[in-house]
Design an enzyme around this catalytic site. Structure first.
Site, PDB file in Angstrom:
ATOM      1  N   HIS A  45      -3.748  -4.760 -13.042  1.00 46.36           N
ATOM      2  CA  HIS A  45      -4.052  -5.798 -12.232  1.00 46.36           C
ATOM      3  C   HIS A  45      -4.863  -7.146 -13.231  1.00 46.36           C
ATOM      4  O   HIS A  45      -5.174  -7.709 -12.210  1.00 46.36           O
ATOM      5  CB  HIS A  45      -5.115  -5.060 -11.139  1.00 46.36           C
ATOM      6  CG  HIS A  45      -4.946  -4.223 -10.202  1.00 46.36           C
ATOM      7  ND1 HIS A  45      -4.996  -2.932  -9.977  1.00 46.36           N
ATOM      8  CD2 HIS A  45      -4.170  -4.154  -9.099  1.00 46.36           C
ATOM      9  CE1 HIS A  45      -4.229  -3.359  -8.876  1.00 46.36           C
ATOM     10  NE2 HIS A  45      -3.627  -4.225  -7.931  1.00 46.36           N
ATOM     11  N   GLU A  88       3.535   1.097   0.246  1.00 47.97           N
ATOM     12  CA  GLU A  88       3.423   1.176  -1.043  1.00 47.97           C
ATOM     13  C   GLU A  88       3.463   2.245  -2.258  1.00 47.97           C
ATOM     14  O   GLU A  88       3.395   3.153  -3.287  1.00 47.97           O
ATOM     15  CB  GLU A  88       2.129   0.339  -2.253  1.00 47.97           C
ATOM     16  CG  GLU A  88       0.998   1.238  -1.203  1.00 47.97           C
ATOM     17  CD  GLU A  88      -0.361   0.147  -1.722  1.00 47.97           C
ATOM     18  OE1 GLU A  88      -0.172  -0.152  -2.789  1.00 47.97           O
ATOM     19  OE2 GLU A  88      -1.943   0.470  -1.515  1.00 47.97           O
ATOM     20  N   ASP A 108       3.109  -0.951  -6.758  1.00 49.44           N
ATOM     21  CA  ASP A 108       2.842   0.082  -6.504  1.00 49.44           C
ATOM     22  C   ASP A 108       4.123   1.404  -6.008  1.00 49.44           C
ATOM     23  O   ASP A 108       3.789   2.040  -6.734  1.00 49.44           O
ATOM     24  CB  ASP A 108       2.001   0.375  -5.700  1.00 49.44           C
ATOM     25  CG  ASP A 108       0.286   0.756  -6.569  1.00 49.44           C
ATOM     26  OD1 ASP A 108       0.280   1.337  -7.510  1.00 49.44           O
ATOM     27  OD2 ASP A 108      -0.699   0.244  -5.564  1.00 49.44           O
ATOM     28  N   CYS A 145       4.052  -7.852  -0.601  1.00 46.47           N
ATOM     29  CA  CYS A 145       3.526  -8.990  -1.490  1.00 46.47           C
ATOM     30  C   CYS A 145       2.888  -8.193  -2.261  1.00 46.47           C
ATOM     31  O   CYS A 145       2.128  -9.045  -3.475  1.00 46.47           O
ATOM     32  CB  CYS A 145       1.594  -8.407  -0.889  1.00 46.47           C
ATOM     33  SG  CYS A 145       1.264  -7.299  -0.046  1.00 46.47           S
TER      34      CYS A 145
HETATM   35  C1  PEP Z   1       1.722  -3.437  -4.965  1.00 45.81           C
HETATM   36  O1  PEP Z   1       0.576  -2.493  -5.037  1.00 45.81           O
HETATM   37  O2  PEP Z   1       2.811  -4.498  -4.509  1.00 45.81           O
HETATM   38  C2  PEP Z   1       0.153  -4.832  -4.376  1.00 45.81           C
HETATM   39  C3  PEP Z   1       0.571  -5.744  -3.926  1.00 45.81           C
HETATM   40  O3  PEP Z   1      -0.885  -3.832  -4.271  1.00 45.81           O
HETATM   41  P1  PEP Z   1      -2.260  -4.507  -5.733  1.00 45.81           P
HETATM   42  O4  PEP Z   1      -0.979  -5.099  -6.862  1.00 45.81           O
HETATM   43  O5  PEP Z   1      -3.189  -4.653  -5.048  1.00 45.81           O
HETATM   44  O6  PEP Z   1      -2.465  -2.514  -6.053  1.00 45.81           O
HETATM   45 MG    MG Z   2      -1.212  -1.105  -4.656  1.00 52.94          MG
END
Ligand code: PEP
Ligand code: MG
Length: 599
Positions: free
Chosen positions: A213, A458, A482, A529
């Site tokens: 993140h 995910e 994920d 996303c």
């Molecule tokens: C993902 O896991 O692809 C996602 C968009 O959520 P995050 O990156 O916030 O875990």
């Molecule tokens: Mg995620």
């Protein structure tokens, strides 16, 4: 000793030439851009340590013990990292970390702190500080300059202990020189949230993987970043000039004039390219054979809204609500969340905004939630995301209420992270029904119809059960960050397994395809996303897999639009069909890269 001699020679050479020696390092280039500026070395120090008397001495000793254990784990992790360096650098760093490790295993510092907790009933942080002062005093009196210098190690270990005791986030990004480059052992997503891109030039750290993140936050803020450079923090002094290339993953300390000129040329080329892309703002994203693709933005922080508007995003595909919980000790109220959501919904002027409920846990731990999340052996598989919201119901109810209230101000969709089963969705539906009734009784405005409720796909479990999950929700959002991590069991935030984290693995692609097909069969919308959406390398493949709706960090959107404008959907589908017959990710990468090079 050999290393020390080498170091002396380098220093001597630099002293003769009058300029410090240029040192070059390489790591993972995770967020594009070039930055040149003075180093700000991030040391989480012993400042503002609370000082109080404890009543339960045993509990305080236990708390200190946990901090020592955590510190040992951190040092061991850094040591493993150090062993991958070149011989001289590995020797130096390993020597230093071994000293820290020994100090944590029952040295005078640790014993002294325990003694103070026991006898003086001091809290652990204050005990560390008191013990450090006493040791520093003793060291200062030493005649041997080498031994006296060792106090720096005691300070570093003490700082680590205090940091782990207080779990304090770093709060000192104010007063930085313009364009400062932050150098640290580790930079958390919460630290990144405190960086103002108008002041901070970029950052580099020892720890951190390609899709953690922190990386995502850096991309969203447009901050060049290089992670996984273990010896950097020991080589840089505050104020040293740093040149950083977030595309190639290079960090140069004290660059020569020629190196600075080279970095500046690259920076100008990137800026020129960006200007060309800016011209695409008013153009709709459609392939050459006229297939329209919706491009939306992911937001980490409300401050990114302006950029999302500037690049012409057709909505917010993912608003990560974690920003509301970062860098604070208390939980955000319903009103505070409502105002934050309302501002974003209104700011998007009628375009849809998808807000995800809290997704903390694993590498996204908000301090304000510390009491609800106990340490876990496998935090990524533990109490996180929707699991936490369903366990600590006020967390969920507060967010749902804030979202429902904000829905009266525009187009809002609710998104649930880490869903694995229909029963989890049903429990959220029940919670939402109750909150709706409560708000309706108070005559509080909500959208009519109520916001759609969608789920992240995910985990492999969710992707494989997508057909049944589709019956219980309004839309899917595929989270490849994920999904890749869980499918391949490779931590997205760990630079040691970054080479195994491969979204082109056939298993990941098959799961994306089956989730997309399940949504199509059920007649519900699906978007993607994860970070794959913002990387033009993957665009043809994602379109070929049937996706028509992508959401990414704002700085990436123009590049994706440009890629789509140059693509023929029929060709993308044909190449994707070939790719999906393959079982080897190397072959898949070649087929994809060859296709991209031709287009
Ligand atoms: C993902 O896991 O692809 C996602 C968009 O959520 P995050 O990156 O916030 O875990
Ligand atoms: Mg995620």
């Amino acid at each position: 000793m050999k290393t020390k001699a080498k170091k002396k020679n380098a220093a001597a050479t630099a002293a003769v030439s009058g300029a410090p020696a240029e040192l070059s390092y390489s790591g993972l280039g995770v967020s594009a851009g070039i930055a040149i500026g003075p180093a700000h070395v991030m040391e989480r120090g012993l400042i503002d340590v609370p000082d109080y008397c404890v009543s339960d001495v045993d509990a305080e000793l236990k708390r200190f013990d946990v901090a020592v254990e955590l510190s040992i784990k951190q040092v061991e992790k850094l040591r493993i990292k150090a062993s991958t360096l070149s011989e001289a650098a590995a020797e130096e760093l390993t020597y230093l970390l071994d000293a820290h490790r020994q100090m944590l295993a029952g040295s005078r510092l640790v014993r002294g702190v325990e003694e103070r907790i026991r006898k003086e009933k001091l809290n652990a942080e204050a005990a560390v500080q008191a013990e450090l002062s006493q040791i520093a005093h003793a060291f200062a009196a030493m005649e041997d300059a080498y031994l006296a210098g060792k106090i720096q190690d005691v300070r570093e270990v003490s700082a680590r202990l205090v940091r782990n005791l207080t779990k304090a986030g770093y709060q000192a990004f104010s007063g930085l020189a313009a364009g400062a480059i932050i150098i640290a052992e580790e930079i958390t997503p919460a630290d990144t949230a405190l960086m103002d891109p108008a002041i901070v030039g970029g950052f580099a750290s020892a720890l951190g993987g390609a899709e953690g993140h922190t990386t995502i936050m850096a991309r969203s803020l447009g901050l060049p970043a290089v992670l996984g450079v273990p010896s950097l923090i020991h080589a840089v002094k505050p104020g040293d000039i740093i040149a950083l290339d977030g595309v190639r993953g290079t960090v140069v300390v004290n660059p020569s004039e020629a190196t600075i000129a080279r970095f500046e040329r690259r920076r100008e080329a990137l800026v020129r390219r960006q200007r060309q892309l800016d011209r695409l703002r008013g153009v709709s994203a459609a392939t050459r054979d006229d297939v329209r693709i919706t491009l939306q933005c992911n937001l980490e922080l409300p401050s990114e809204l302006a950029l999302a508007q500037q690049v012409g995003a057709e909505g917010v595909g993912l608003l990560r609500s974690e920003f509301l919980y970062m860098n604070r000790d208390t939980l955000p109220s319903e009103d505070e969340q409502y105002v934050a959501f309302k501002d974003i919904v209104e700011g998007m002027e009628g375009e849809p905004v998808t807000i995800r409920t809290l997704d903390v846990g694993s590498d996204k731990l908000a301090y304000s939630l510390g009491e609800h999340i106990s340490p876990s052996v496998n935090p990524a598989l533990g109490l996180r995301a929707i699991r936490l919201s369903l366990k600590v119901r006020p967390l969920l109810d507060t967010q749902l209420a804030a979202m429902l209230r904000a829905s009266a101000h525009g187009k809002l969709r609710i998104l649930l992270p880490m869903i694995n089963s229909s029963s989890e969705i049903k429990r959220v539906h029940e919670a939402m029904d109750k909150v709706v009734k409560r708000l309706a009784r108070k005559r509080i405005a909500m959208s009519d119809p109520l916001p759609e409720l969608g789920i992240m796909i995910e985990t492999p479990g969710a992707a494989l059960a997508a057909d049944s999950l589709a019956k219980n929700c309004d839309y899917f959002s595929i989270g490849t960050n994920d999904l890749t991590m869980y499918t391949l069991a490779a931590d997205r935030g760990d630079e040691q397994v970054a080479h195994l984290y491969d979204p082109l693995h056939p298993a990941v692609l098959r799961l994306i395809r089956s989730a997309t097909q399940a949504a199509d069969s059920a007649g519900i919308p699906v978007n993607l996303c994860g970070e794959m959406a913002g990387n033009p390398r993957f665009t043809a493949l994602l379109l070929g897999l049937g996706l028509r709706d992508l959401s990414m960090s704002a700085p990436n959107l123009p590049r994706i639009k440009q890629r789509i404008l140059g693509l023929e959907m029929a060709d993308a589908e044909k190449r994707t069909a070939q790719i999906m017959e393959q079982s080897d990710s190397g072959v898949i990468a070649t087929l994809l890269d060859d296709f991209n090079a031709l287009e």
